[in-house]
Design a protein around this motif. Structure first.
Motif, mmCIF file in Angstrom:
data_model
loop_
_atom_site.group_PDB
_atom_site.id
_atom_site.type_symbol
_atom_site.label_atom_id
_atom_site.label_comp_id
_atom_site.label_asym_id
_atom_site.label_seq_id
_atom_site.Cartn_x
_atom_site.Cartn_y
_atom_site.Cartn_z
ATOM 1 N N TYR A 165 0.825 -1.207 0.000
ATOM 2 C CA TYR A 165 0.000 0.000 0.000
ATOM 3 C C TYR A 165 0.862 1.262 0.000
ATOM 4 N N LEU A 166 1.968 1.223 0.726
ATOM 5 C CA LEU A 166 2.847 2.385 0.783
ATOM 6 C C LEU A 166 3.436 2.691 -0.590
ATOM 7 N N ALA A 167 3.733 1.653 -1.357
ATOM 8 C CA ALA A 167 4.305 1.850 -2.695
ATOM 9 C C ALA A 167 3.333 2.563 -3.624
ATOM 10 N N SER A 208 2.483 7.453 -6.689
ATOM 11 C CA SER A 208 1.228 7.973 -7.208
ATOM 12 C C SER A 208 1.446 9.207 -8.065
ATOM 13 N N ALA A 209 0.516 9.414 -8.978
ATOM 14 C CA ALA A 209 0.543 10.606 -9.820
ATOM 15 C C ALA A 209 -0.015 11.788 -9.036
ATOM 16 N N VAL A 210 0.450 12.987 -9.358
ATOM 17 C CA VAL A 210 -0.094 14.201 -8.749
ATOM 18 C C VAL A 210 -1.290 14.643 -9.586
ATOM 19 N N PRO A 211 -2.496 14.640 -9.027
ATOM 20 C CA PRO A 211 -3.671 15.018 -9.821
ATOM 21 C C PRO A 211 -3.551 16.431 -10.373
ATOM 22 N N ALA A 212 -3.905 16.587 -11.617
ATOM 23 C CA ALA A 212 -3.826 17.903 -12.243
ATOM 24 C C ALA A 212 -4.710 18.914 -11.518
ATOM 25 N N GLY A 213 -5.779 18.448 -10.908
ATOM 26 C CA GLY A 213 -6.695 19.336 -10.215
ATOM 27 C C GLY A 213 -6.105 20.001 -8.987
ATOM 28 N N LEU A 214 -4.899 19.571 -8.553
ATOM 29 C CA LEU A 214 -4.259 20.186 -7.396
ATOM 30 C C LEU A 214 -3.425 21.409 -7.763
ATOM 31 N N ALA A 215 -3.279 21.666 -9.047
ATOM 32 C CA ALA A 215 -2.465 22.801 -9.492
ATOM 33 C C ALA A 215 -3.008 24.100 -8.889
ATOM 34 N N GLY A 216 -2.143 24.816 -8.217
ATOM 35 C CA GLY A 216 -2.538 26.098 -7.639
ATOM 36 C C GLY A 216 -3.185 26.013 -6.279
ATOM 37 N N CYS A 222 -1.017 6.383 3.337
ATOM 38 C CA CYS A 222 -1.308 7.579 2.538
ATOM 39 C C CYS A 222 -0.376 8.740 2.884
ATOM 40 N N MET A 223 0.518 8.558 3.855
ATOM 41 C CA MET A 223 1.351 9.659 4.320
ATOM 42 C C MET A 223 2.270 10.256 3.249
ATOM 43 N N PRO A 224 2.867 9.486 2.338
ATOM 44 C CA PRO A 224 3.686 10.148 1.311
ATOM 45 C C PRO A 224 2.888 11.154 0.485
ATOM 46 N N LEU A 225 1.649 10.833 0.178
ATOM 47 C CA LEU A 225 0.793 11.752 -0.559
ATOM 48 C C LEU A 225 0.436 12.954 0.317
ATOM 49 N N ALA A 226 0.161 12.711 1.591
ATOM 50 C CA ALA A 226 -0.179 13.801 2.508
ATOM 51 C C ALA A 226 0.999 14.750 2.687
ATOM 52 N N GLN A 227 2.196 14.220 2.787
ATOM 53 C CA GLN A 227 3.381 15.069 2.939
ATOM 54 C C GLN A 227 3.595 15.946 1.715
ATOM 55 N N MET A 228 3.314 15.407 0.549
ATOM 56 C CA MET A 228 3.433 16.203 -0.671
ATOM 57 C C MET A 228 2.441 17.366 -0.653
ATOM 58 N N LEU A 229 1.220 17.117 -0.211
ATOM 59 C CA LEU A 229 0.216 18.176 -0.158
ATOM 60 C C LEU A 229 0.541 19.201 0.928
ATOM 61 N N ARG A 230 1.214 18.791 1.959
ATOM 62 C CA ARG A 230 1.579 19.687 3.052
ATOM 63 C C ARG A 230 2.463 20.825 2.560
ATOM 64 N N GLY A 231 3.371 20.489 1.667
ATOM 65 C CA GLY A 231 4.205 21.505 1.043
ATOM 66 C C GLY A 231 5.277 22.066 1.956
ATOM 67 N N ALA A 232 6.011 23.036 1.430
ATOM 68 C CA ALA A 232 7.134 23.625 2.151
ATOM 69 C C ALA A 232 6.695 24.419 3.375
ATOM 70 N N GLN A 233 5.446 24.893 3.367
ATOM 71 C CA GLN A 233 4.953 25.660 4.504
ATOM 72 C C GLN A 233 4.738 24.797 5.743
ATOM 73 N N ARG A 234 4.643 23.506 5.534
ATOM 74 C CA ARG A 234 4.472 22.543 6.624
ATOM 75 C C ARG A 234 3.312 22.917 7.547
ATOM 76 N N TRP A 235 2.152 23.078 6.943
ATOM 77 C CA TRP A 235 0.942 23.299 7.708
ATOM 78 C C TRP A 235 0.607 22.027 8.476
ATOM 79 N N PRO A 236 -0.178 22.126 9.524
ATOM 80 C CA PRO A 236 -0.440 20.968 10.389
ATOM 81 C C PRO A 236 -0.912 19.739 9.612
ATOM 82 N N LEU A 237 -0.389 18.589 10.024
ATOM 83 C CA LEU A 237 -0.739 17.318 9.390
ATOM 84 C C LEU A 237 -1.251 16.370 10.466
ATOM 85 N N LEU A 238 -2.524 16.037 10.377
ATOM 86 C CA LEU A 238 -3.155 15.093 11.294
ATOM 87 C C LEU A 238 -3.275 13.735 10.620
#
Length: 415
Positions: free
Chosen positions: A108-110, A115-123, A136-152
């Motif tokens: 599951y981790l693999a 995973s592909a980055v959905p085009a709908g996440l642009a911007g 799902c954490m690798p995907l969540a970390q990518m969405l968190r971004g450099a700002q490192r907003w809280p991750l639950l």
């Protein structure tokens, strides 16, 4: 203390497996509903566990969205193994190797790592990332971004236990992945979250011991209430096709029904196909009781004279147990059906505990003969128990207590 207004106009990324007709899907839908009612904008990002997702993403997306109408968000995206990864023999071979040896944690981790980055996440820019399941954490970390907003992270039980149970009844090849190896993989990803949210008391205690340096909290999931009547003549079982449900239902059909006699049983859910494929003779003997998956499971609860929870396997909180509580109907259950719940549901006035096939069958015969409480279900002990712990209102209050301070603290740092 910061209040619910801090969530107004925030954007929350809800990351989760692309599953339907199961407890996780119910929890995720309730999360989206709670955040939106608190004024947040919610983007659902679902992760497919199909290895050929990248070869037909549009068809997978259509099928998933059709199967999960209850998940209402401001944006819904589906991703999974990228096309380039699906066509990479080395990556596919490693995923296949892990899978056939029962290493579901690595498998599951693999999917998330590749995973592909959905085009709908642009911007998109997220103020908060709420992840479900460690893989799902690798995907969540990518969405968190450099700002490192809280991750639950909602842990959804100790997954390594679920995987070992799955392997025990499967065809997986030796050497099978060990509990210890899969648990290590799980814990490694859990450490990355700012706050670990546990859905039941047993899970919380275990992870506090295993990860003493992480932040932990117990927050029961919200489960939408089932109708509290009018009731009917059926003795109802609701079961999806996961391993604990399958094993529990097989025990019920083989052991309990042999002693119960002719009762008005109705079995709802997609467990029917699993029973048929595992033991066609067993399915054939009881085929008349199977109703299959229905879109409106609330109808089944509303017509139940009693809800049956013949649970002999499983880990973590049982969502169908919470649904049964909310219906207010009388329950016949094993104690394991109430795992992970603080308090003693067995003490509730409309609950009958049956630990053996003999006692379960006796309780069935009694209720089939009309021996059940006809008191109003909207005020029954199980309904009141549900409202205090598992209702959407209780969940929303708990979510505010957890999320608002994190957002306030992070906003202060960024100011």
């Amino acid at each position: 203390m910061p209040g619910p207004e801090l969530l107004k106009d925030r954007t929350v990324a809800l990351v989760h497996p692309a599953w339907h007709s199961c407890g996780t899907a119910t929890v995720v839908a309730s999360q989206a509903k709670a955040y939106r009612e608190l004024g947040a904008r919610v983007i659902s990002v679902a992760l497919s566990d199909q290895i050929v997702f990248g070869l037909a993403p549009d068809s997978f997306t259509r099928a998933y969205l059709k199967a999960t109408p209850e998940l209402v968000a401001d944006g819904r995206l589906l991703t999974g193994l990228a096309r380039r990864a699906a066509l990479n023999p080395r990556k596919v071979a490693q995923i296949g190797w892990d899978f056939v040896h029962g290493d579901h944690a690595s498998t599951y981790l693999a999917f998330a790592i590749n995973s592909a980055v959905p085009a709908g996440l642009a911007g998109e820019r997220f103020d908060l990332v709420h992840c479900n399941h460690f893989f799902c954490m690798p995907l969540a970390q990518m969405l968190r971004g450099a700002q490192r907003w809280p991750l639950l992270l909602d842990t959804h039980d100790i997954q390594a236990k679920q995987y070992v149970l799955r392997n025990a009844g499967g065809w997986y090849l030796p050497p099978r992945a060990t509990f210890e190896a899969m648990l290590w993989t799980e814990l490694d990803k859990l450490r990355e979250a700012d706050l670990l949210i546990h859905l039941n008391s047993e899970e919380e205690a275990t992870f506090r011991e295993l990860l003493p340096d992480s932040r932990h909290t117990l927050l029961y999931p919200a489960v939408d209430p089932m109708p509290t009547g009018p009731g009917g003549g059926d003795l109802v079982i609701v079961a999806s096709a996961n391993v604990p449900n399958i094993l529990s239902l097989e025990w019920f059909l083989r052991e309990v029904m042999a002693l119960a006699g002719d009762i008005p049983l109705a079995i709802y859910g997609n467990v029917d196909a699993a029973i048929r494929s595992r033991d066609s003779a067993l399915y054939g003997r009881f085929a008349r009781y199977f109703r299959g998956r229905i879109d409106d499971i609330a109808t089944a609860y509303s017509r139940a004279a009693c809800v049956l929870l013949p649970t002999i396997e499983g880990h973590g909180l049982s969502i169908k147990t919470i649904e049964a509580f909310s219906s207010g109907a009388p329950l016949i259950a094993t104690r394991l059906a109430f795992r992970g719940i603080e308090g003693d549901p067995a003490s509730l006035g409309n609950v009958a505990i049956a630990e053996t096939a003999q006692s379960f069958a006796a309780a069935l015969r009694k209720i089939a003969a009309g021996g059940h409480d006809a008191a109003p279900r909207a005020s029954s002990p199980t309904r009141r128990f549900y409202e205090a712990r598992f209702s959407p209102a209780a969940y929303k209050d708990g979510l505010v207590r957890l999320v608002a301070p994190l957002l306030a603290s992070r906003s202060a740092v960024s100011a």
